[in-house]
Write a protein that holds these residues in place. Sequence first.
Motif, PDB file in Angstrom:
ATOM      1  N   GLN A  91      26.088 -41.056   7.799  1.00  0.00           N
ATOM      2  CA  GLN A  91      26.394 -42.327   8.436  1.00  0.00           C
ATOM      3  C   GLN A  91      27.897 -42.359   8.713  1.00  0.00           C
ATOM      4  O   GLN A  91      28.702 -42.214   7.783  1.00  0.00           O
ATOM      5  N   HIS A  92      28.269 -42.521   9.983  1.00  0.00           N
ATOM      6  CA  HIS A  92      29.695 -42.446  10.294  1.00  0.00           C
ATOM      7  C   HIS A  92      30.058 -43.281  11.518  1.00  0.00           C
ATOM      8  O   HIS A  92      29.175 -43.708  12.284  1.00  0.00           O
ATOM      9  N   PHE A  93      31.334 -43.505  11.680  1.00  0.00           N
ATOM     10  CA  PHE A  93      31.876 -44.149  12.882  1.00  0.00           C
ATOM     11  C   PHE A  93      33.289 -43.608  13.077  1.00  0.00           C
ATOM     12  O   PHE A  93      33.970 -43.274  12.099  1.00  0.00           O
ATOM     13  N   ILE A  94      33.698 -43.512  14.345  1.00  0.00           N
ATOM     14  CA  ILE A  94      35.026 -42.973  14.663  1.00  0.00           C
ATOM     15  C   ILE A  94      35.879 -44.059  15.307  1.00  0.00           C
ATOM     16  O   ILE A  94      35.420 -44.760  16.217  1.00  0.00           O
ATOM     17  N   ILE A  95      37.124 -44.162  14.855  1.00  0.00           N
ATOM     18  CA  ILE A  95      38.117 -44.918  15.638  1.00  0.00           C
ATOM     19  C   ILE A  95      39.238 -43.925  15.951  1.00  0.00           C
ATOM     20  O   ILE A  95      39.706 -43.203  15.062  1.00  0.00           O
ATOM     21  N   THR A  96      39.633 -43.865  17.218  1.00  0.00           N
ATOM     22  CA  THR A  96      40.690 -42.916  17.574  1.00  0.00           C
ATOM     23  C   THR A  96      41.622 -43.486  18.628  1.00  0.00           C
ATOM     24  O   THR A  96      41.186 -44.208  19.534  1.00  0.00           O
ATOM     25  N   THR A  97      42.902 -43.163  18.485  1.00  0.00           N
ATOM     26  CA  THR A  97      43.874 -43.539  19.513  1.00  0.00           C
ATOM     27  C   THR A  97      43.937 -42.459  20.597  1.00  0.00           C
ATOM     28  O   THR A  97      44.638 -42.627  21.585  1.00  0.00           O
ATOM     29  N   GLN A 111      42.580 -47.297  22.830  1.00  0.00           N
ATOM     30  CA  GLN A 111      43.697 -47.003  23.744  1.00  0.00           C
ATOM     31  C   GLN A 111      43.209 -46.541  25.116  1.00  0.00           C
ATOM     32  O   GLN A 111      44.026 -46.251  25.981  1.00  0.00           O
ATOM     33  N   GLY A 112      41.877 -46.460  25.322  1.00  0.00           N
ATOM     34  CA  GLY A 112      41.344 -46.088  26.623  1.00  0.00           C
ATOM     35  C   GLY A 112      40.765 -44.692  26.663  1.00  0.00           C
ATOM     36  O   GLY A 112      40.485 -44.080  25.625  1.00  0.00           O
ATOM     37  N   ASP A 113      40.575 -44.179  27.895  1.00  0.00           N
ATOM     38  CA  ASP A 113      39.944 -42.868  28.092  1.00  0.00           C
ATOM     39  C   ASP A 113      40.384 -42.343  29.454  1.00  0.00           C
ATOM     40  O   ASP A 113      40.255 -43.036  30.463  1.00  0.00           O
ATOM     41  N   TYR A 114      40.893 -41.103  29.464  1.00  0.00           N
ATOM     42  CA  TYR A 114      41.347 -40.500  30.722  1.00  0.00           C
ATOM     43  C   TYR A 114      40.238 -40.409  31.769  1.00  0.00           C
ATOM     44  O   TYR A 114      40.514 -40.243  32.953  1.00  0.00           O
ATOM     45  N   ALA A 115      38.989 -40.466  31.350  1.00  0.00           N
ATOM     46  CA  ALA A 115      37.879 -40.283  32.300  1.00  0.00           C
ATOM     47  C   ALA A 115      37.687 -41.469  33.235  1.00  0.00           C
ATOM     48  O   ALA A 115      36.870 -41.409  34.145  1.00  0.00           O
ATOM     49  N   PHE A 116      38.455 -42.550  33.003  1.00  0.00           N
ATOM     50  CA  PHE A 116      38.271 -43.750  33.828  1.00  0.00           C
ATOM     51  C   PHE A 116      39.566 -44.199  34.480  1.00  0.00           C
ATOM     52  O   PHE A 116      40.644 -44.127  33.886  1.00  0.00           O
ATOM     53  N   PHE A 117      39.428 -44.672  35.711  1.00  0.00           N
ATOM     54  CA  PHE A 117      40.514 -45.377  36.391  1.00  0.00           C
ATOM     55  C   PHE A 117      40.227 -46.877  36.316  1.00  0.00           C
ATOM     56  O   PHE A 117      39.082 -47.305  36.159  1.00  0.00           O
ATOM     57  N   GLN A 118      41.295 -47.662  36.450  1.00  0.00           N
ATOM     58  CA  GLN A 118      41.169 -49.114  36.548  1.00  0.00           C
ATOM     59  C   GLN A 118      42.040 -49.573  37.718  1.00  0.00           C
ATOM     60  O   GLN A 118      42.908 -48.831  38.177  1.00  0.00           O
ATOM     61  N   CYS A 119      41.829 -50.818  38.151  1.00  0.00           N
ATOM     62  CA  CYS A 119      42.717 -51.398  39.161  1.00  0.00           C
ATOM     63  C   CYS A 119      44.075 -51.642  38.498  1.00  0.00           C
ATOM     64  O   CYS A 119      44.146 -52.154  37.383  1.00  0.00           O
ATOM     65  N   SER A 120      45.174 -51.295  39.175  1.00  0.00           N
ATOM     66  CA  SER A 120      46.497 -51.457  38.561  1.00  0.00           C
ATOM     67  C   SER A 120      46.940 -52.913  38.517  1.00  0.00           C
ATOM     68  O   SER A 120      47.838 -53.271  37.766  1.00  0.00           O
ATOM     69  N   LYS A 121      46.300 -53.759  39.323  1.00  0.00           N
ATOM     70  CA  LYS A 121      46.745 -55.164  39.385  1.00  0.00           C
ATOM     71  C   LYS A 121      46.545 -55.903  38.065  1.00  0.00           C
ATOM     72  O   LYS A 121      47.539 -56.491  37.601  1.00  0.00           O
ATOM     73  N   PRO A 122      45.459 -55.962  37.353  1.00  0.00           N
ATOM     74  CA  PRO A 122      44.105 -55.598  37.771  1.00  0.00           C
ATOM     75  C   PRO A 122      43.360 -56.839  38.263  1.00  0.00           C
ATOM     76  O   PRO A 122      43.473 -57.909  37.689  1.00  0.00           O
ATOM     77  N   PRO A 178      50.766 -47.698  14.310  1.00  0.00           N
ATOM     78  CA  PRO A 178      50.186 -47.735  12.958  1.00  0.00           C
ATOM     79  C   PRO A 178      49.263 -48.925  12.694  1.00  0.00           C
ATOM     80  O   PRO A 178      48.475 -48.901  11.755  1.00  0.00           O
ATOM     81  N   THR A 179      49.355 -49.955  13.543  1.00  0.00           N
ATOM     82  CA  THR A 179      48.506 -51.131  13.310  1.00  0.00           C
ATOM     83  C   THR A 179      47.075 -50.910  13.798  1.00  0.00           C
ATOM     84  O   THR A 179      46.209 -51.742  13.591  1.00  0.00           O
ATOM     85  N   THR A 180      46.823 -49.768  14.465  1.00  0.00           N
ATOM     86  CA  THR A 180      45.467 -49.510  14.963  1.00  0.00           C
ATOM     87  C   THR A 180      44.599 -48.854  13.888  1.00  0.00           C
ATOM     88  O   THR A 180      43.449 -49.248  13.689  1.00  0.00           O
ATOM     89  N   ILE A 181      45.130 -47.854  13.182  1.00  0.00           N
ATOM     90  CA  ILE A 181      44.330 -47.131  12.188  1.00  0.00           C
ATOM     91  C   ILE A 181      45.003 -47.126  10.813  1.00  0.00           C
ATOM     92  O   ILE A 181      44.417 -47.536   9.814  1.00  0.00           O
ATOM     93  N   ARG A 182      46.233 -46.655  10.756  1.00  0.00           N
ATOM     94  CA  ARG A 182      46.913 -46.404   9.472  1.00  0.00           C
ATOM     95  C   ARG A 182      46.934 -47.647   8.568  1.00  0.00           C
ATOM     96  O   ARG A 182      46.452 -47.602   7.438  1.00  0.00           O
ATOM     97  N   PHE A 183      47.496 -48.743   9.030  1.00  0.00           N
ATOM     98  CA  PHE A 183      47.608 -49.931   8.179  1.00  0.00           C
ATOM     99  C   PHE A 183      46.243 -50.571   7.874  1.00  0.00           C
ATOM    100  O   PHE A 183      45.970 -50.943   6.729  1.00  0.00           O
ATOM    101  N   PRO A 184      45.354 -50.707   8.882  1.00  0.00           N
ATOM    102  CA  PRO A 184      44.021 -51.265   8.568  1.00  0.00           C
ATOM    103  C   PRO A 184      43.233 -50.406   7.566  1.00  0.00           C
ATOM    104  O   PRO A 184      42.494 -50.941   6.744  1.00  0.00           O
TER     105      PRO A 184
END
Length: 281
Positions: free
Chosen positions: A109-115, A135-146, A233-239
């Motif tokens: 049983q597992h879950f991943i969090i990654t920056t 933090q997102g994924d290189y495989a996707f573009f978004q509108c820059s405006k957005p 550090p507030t995304t993974i390390r401190f939590p």
Amino acid sequence: MDSTNEYLDENLRKAKSVLAHADCVIVGAGAGLSAAAGLLYLDFNTFDTWFKGYAKRYGLAYIYEAAFYHFPTPEEYFAYWARHIGTIRYNHPPGEVYRTLYNFLKDRQHFIITTNVDGQFEKAGFDPDKLFTPQGDYAFFQCSKPCTNELFHNKEIITALLSDLETSPFAVKSEHIPRCPYCKSLLEPNIRKAYNFVEEPCVKMKRSYMEFLEVCSRKKTALLELGVGYNTPTTIRFPFEQFVIQNRNASLIRVNMNDGQTTLPLADNYTLSLNGEGMVS
Ligand SMILES: [Zn+2]
């Protein structure tokens, strides 16, 4: 054997034991894990090999720097990003360290969090429904405006842009510049770099992650932190530190080359810092 090796061996033994007896494992992964898979964002030789001519033309020295560089024209901006995403997200194979981790966790049983935004977990076989990438994924573009929360899968776009670079290595054709289908603003990678990051698609993943944490709070849990530094550090390390303080059945295994220390006064039996090399398998 010197004392450093003895310290490392002892901690590896404890880490293996913690993982073997855990009901569930939460993995937190940072840039260090992808560095172990050959994605060296701060290395000149890697940059100079993958981005030929960029050092001389733009005075750039490494990938992390180039990713924040303001290219003078949209044609040059997309030439760089087509190479960046094409090389890192689509061409680079899953690293052995990711595949080892997958084989270890696939029946647990597992879950991943990654920056990390490079898709290595997905390529190694991990279920996207057990993956939170705030933090997102290189495989996707978004509108820059957005103007929209919609994301656009970019594999075909990147392939087309890369073909432009065969005749003009530093600029894509103006007519191929990717634009938002709604407001015609430029598209850009969906990665958390600035105020305009589209994070709506992350919300569902975050909910699943928080639900898993809730389940883990009632079980024997191992938090396996791999290559997480002090960039965010507030995304993974401190939590992660907070979780082991609040849950007496949780243990933190921190694997880190340089930043193995904890910043909070944790009891010894909760933290196993593995400075130096050594992956538990
Ligand atoms: Zn738009």
